[in-house]
Write a protein that holds these residues in place. Structure first.
Motif, PDB file in Angstrom:
ATOM      1  N   ILE A 180      -8.847   1.753  -3.257  1.00 16.23           N
ATOM      2  CA  ILE A 180      -8.401   3.042  -2.722  1.00 16.23           C
ATOM      3  C   ILE A 180      -9.338   3.429  -1.596  1.00 16.23           C
ATOM      4  O   ILE A 180     -10.557   3.309  -1.713  1.00 16.23           O
ATOM      5  CB  ILE A 180      -8.412   4.135  -3.807  1.00 16.23           C
ATOM      6  N   GLU A 181      -8.760   3.925  -0.499  1.00 17.47           N
ATOM      7  CA  GLU A 181      -9.535   4.481   0.599  1.00 17.47           C
ATOM      8  C   GLU A 181      -9.148   5.946   0.763  1.00 17.47           C
ATOM      9  O   GLU A 181      -7.963   6.278   0.791  1.00 17.47           O
ATOM     10  CB  GLU A 181      -9.254   3.723   1.903  1.00 17.47           C
ATOM     11  N   ALA A 182     -10.145   6.827   0.859  1.00 17.08           N
ATOM     12  CA  ALA A 182      -9.887   8.259   0.980  1.00 17.08           C
ATOM     13  C   ALA A 182     -10.787   8.859   2.050  1.00 17.08           C
ATOM     14  O   ALA A 182     -11.922   8.411   2.249  1.00 17.08           O
ATOM     15  CB  ALA A 182     -10.107   8.970  -0.353  1.00 17.08           C
ATOM     16  N   GLU A 214       0.839  -1.201   0.000  1.00 15.08           N
ATOM     17  CA  GLU A 214       0.000   0.000   0.000  1.00 15.08           C
ATOM     18  C   GLU A 214       0.869   1.245   0.000  1.00 15.08           C
ATOM     19  O   GLU A 214       2.003   1.238   0.481  1.00 15.08           O
ATOM     20  CB  GLU A 214      -0.953   0.027   1.199  1.00 15.08           C
ATOM     21  N   SER A 215       0.335   2.316  -0.560  1.00 18.24           N
ATOM     22  CA  SER A 215       1.006   3.613  -0.585  1.00 18.24           C
ATOM     23  C   SER A 215      -0.063   4.690  -0.464  1.00 18.24           C
ATOM     24  O   SER A 215      -1.194   4.509  -0.920  1.00 18.24           O
ATOM     25  CB  SER A 215       1.803   3.820  -1.876  1.00 18.24           C
ATOM     26  N   GLY A 216       0.333   5.811   0.157  1.00 18.75           N
ATOM     27  CA  GLY A 216      -0.662   6.856   0.332  1.00 18.75           C
ATOM     28  C   GLY A 216      -0.060   8.198   0.657  1.00 18.75           C
ATOM     29  O   GLY A 216       1.164   8.360   0.791  1.00 18.75           O
ATOM     30  N   ALA A 244      -5.395   9.612   1.493  1.00 15.69           N
ATOM     31  CA  ALA A 244      -5.787   8.633   0.489  1.00 15.69           C
ATOM     32  C   ALA A 244      -4.729   7.540   0.446  1.00 15.69           C
ATOM     33  O   ALA A 244      -3.529   7.830   0.478  1.00 15.69           O
ATOM     34  CB  ALA A 244      -5.940   9.277  -0.884  1.00 15.69           C
ATOM     35  N   THR A 245      -5.175   6.311   0.391  1.00 12.54           N
ATOM     36  CA  THR A 245      -4.267   5.167   0.370  1.00 12.54           C
ATOM     37  C   THR A 245      -4.745   4.167  -0.674  1.00 12.54           C
ATOM     38  O   THR A 245      -5.916   3.797  -0.703  1.00 12.54           O
ATOM     39  CB  THR A 245      -4.213   4.471   1.748  1.00 12.54           C
ATOM     40  N   GLY A 246      -3.823   3.751  -1.528  1.00  9.62           N
ATOM     41  CA  GLY A 246      -4.106   2.701  -2.493  1.00  9.62           C
ATOM     42  C   GLY A 246      -3.478   1.398  -2.035  1.00  9.62           C
ATOM     43  O   GLY A 246      -2.406   1.403  -1.416  1.00  9.62           O
ATOM     44  N   THR A 270     -14.498   4.518  -0.355  1.00 11.22           N
ATOM     45  CA  THR A 270     -13.707   3.316  -0.584  1.00 11.22           C
ATOM     46  C   THR A 270     -14.087   2.713  -1.926  1.00 11.22           C
ATOM     47  O   THR A 270     -15.268   2.440  -2.180  1.00 11.22           O
ATOM     48  CB  THR A 270     -13.936   2.269   0.521  1.00 11.22           C
ATOM     49  N   LEU A 271     -13.094   2.556  -2.789  1.00  8.58           N
ATOM     50  CA  LEU A 271     -13.256   1.840  -4.051  1.00  8.58           C
ATOM     51  C   LEU A 271     -12.604   0.476  -3.875  1.00  8.58           C
ATOM     52  O   LEU A 271     -11.430   0.396  -3.485  1.00  8.58           O
ATOM     53  CB  LEU A 271     -12.600   2.600  -5.202  1.00  8.58           C
TER      54      LEU A 271
END
Length: 450
Positions: free
Chosen positions: A316-318, A267-269, A282-284, A334-335
């Motif tokens: 992705i969570e934002a 994960e990265s954000g 935001a984190t993918g 959340t996608l």
């Protein structure tokens, strides 16, 4: 079904409080809290009414506090209610009851720490239609963990070791128990940027030893206005005893053949926290899981846990928050995509049932005048397929809610609130076979002893 209890510990430094809320769906709830020195007592009692007019009651008493290096708490709860059948199964006259007691404590005199906890509970289920069931399912568990921190600024290191014991027994499955041991090591560096790494080993006699690890990096930018972060991890999850041995009833049954799941995730954000009136993160993420444990409906509609050989999860969570004067807006999104990733599976590439492709929540509020707070919110989720062939699904939906909290000066320590859920009376389903809550009005009064 009986309601779910959720508690967040209140600080003993808070003033006494009390609240009473009632709804036009025949629900009512009473809650309150009071402090005594460094201790806090909290109480909650509720009556709930389901969509099909089933009735449930629950209550809980919570005590917690701290003294010098000790923190401790006790909670007892009881709930009971009539079951509601989904529209795709035969109606039932089932009832459930749940009793539980939890206790925990910790001692932290400095670099050394000791944590212990215990939980016990009983779940009773009875029905005569569509089949006769009379089962008492008991649970008991306890754990203890010892840790030691070794600060060497800008470095830090910690080591811990612990053990837990779990036991379930019932009139239908007999007695099952499990003893688990785990040890963990964590290290980090923080000076301008941060690095951290941790690893753990989880052991159960006569079962597979499980390993987990995490490595993460954090980089502040623009005088810490922005924070960039990335991490990689390997993880695991063993099936719980309830996953394995839940007694069969009209709705569910355990699966004693479950395997533990393992996963690899990246994960990265980015997060913005340095502004006074704006925050954003935001984190993918992407993860592959082997032997994923999930509950799915099986033969006759009964839910049971199964293993998915390979599953791919990405999304992705934002989250964002903004305020300007008396107004504020906050939202989450959340996608998500979870698919069967086993090349040999007939469902390869298909979306796992009952996983929404997005969920969101948005709330706006304004204080006007200074003794009134008005709010409106929207929430919802995307379609959820009900089968692997992706030919049947629950539609996407959005519901709106609104509310107001009034605290004029002449009311002293009292305030009034009113709200309405599902403002537009949307017809929707959160869970397959169960209608969502229709338009519902709530009215309440709160007292704050400050």
């Amino acid at each position: 079904m009986a309601g779910t209890l959720n508690f967040i510990l209140e600080s003993p430094g808070l003033p006494p409080r009390g609240s009473l809320t009632a709804g036009d769906d025949k629900s009512i709830s009473i809650s309150g809290g009071i402090s005594a020195g460094q201790n806090r007592f909290s109480l909650s009692i509720r009556k709930l009414t389901g969509i099909s007019e089933s009735v449930a009651h629950d209550g809980a008493l919570l005590f917690h506090g701290n003294s010098y290096h000790f923190r401790y708490g006790l909670m007892t709860a009881v709930s009971s209610g009539e079951t509601e059948s989904p529209d795709w199964t035969v109606p039932t006259d089932g009832t459930r009851k749940r009793y539980s007691f939890d206790g925990w404590g910790s001692w932290d005199p400095g670099n050394f720490s000791l944590n212990a906890g215990m939980r016990t509970g009983r779940h009773e289920y009875k029905s005569t239609t569509p089949s006769t069931v009379d089962d008492k399912h008991d649970e008991l568990s306890g754990d203890i963990t010892i840790g030691y921190d070794l600060p060497m600024l800008p470095f830090n290191m910690s080591v811990s070791a612990g053990s837990s014991f779990d036991k379930v027994w019932s009139t239908s499955i007999g007695e099952r128990n499990r003893l688990t041991g785990e040890t963990a090591l964590a290290a980090g560096y923080s000076s301008g940027f941060s690095l951290s790494a941790s690893a753990c080993v989880n052991v159960i006699p006569s079962e597979r030893t499980m390993l987990g690890s995490v490595f993460s990096v954090g980089l502040p930018v623009q005088d810490s206005l922005l924070l960039l972060h990335t991490s990689a991890s390997t993880g695991f999850r063993r099936p719980s005893l309830n996953d394995l041995y839940w007694p069969e009833d009209n709705f569910a049954q355990g699966n004693p053949d479950l395997l533990p799941e393992t996963s690899v995730e990246f994960e990265s954000g980015i997060s913005i926290n340095g502004l006074q009136n704006f925050r954003f993160s935001a984190t993918g993420f992407i993860a592959e899981t082997s032997d994923l444990i999930r509950w799915e409906p099986g033969q006759g509609g009964k839910w049971s846990p199964v293993n998915i050989a390979e599953a791919l999860r990405k999304g992705i969570e934002a989250e964002a928050w903004f305020s300007e004067g008396p107004a504020e807006i906050r939202g989450t999104l959340t996608l998500l995509e979870i698919t069967d990733n086993c090349n040999e599976s007939v469902n390869y590439g298909k979306t796992l049932p009952y996983t929404p492709d997005y969920t969101f929540g948005l709330q706006a509020g304004i204080e006007f005048p200074d003794w009134a707070y008005w709010s409106i919110s929207a929430s919802g989720m995307g379609i959820r397929f009900k089968n692997y062939s992706e030919t049947s699904w629950m539609p996407a939906y959005t519901t709106f809610s609104a509310g107001v909290n009034l605290n004029p000066e002449f009311m002293g320590n009292f305030s009034l609130n009113a709200s309405v859920e599902n403002l537009l009376d949307e017809d929707y389903q959160e869970t397959s076979g169960y209608a969502g809550k229709p338009r519902t009005f709530h009215f309440g009064i709160e007292w704050n002893g400050n």
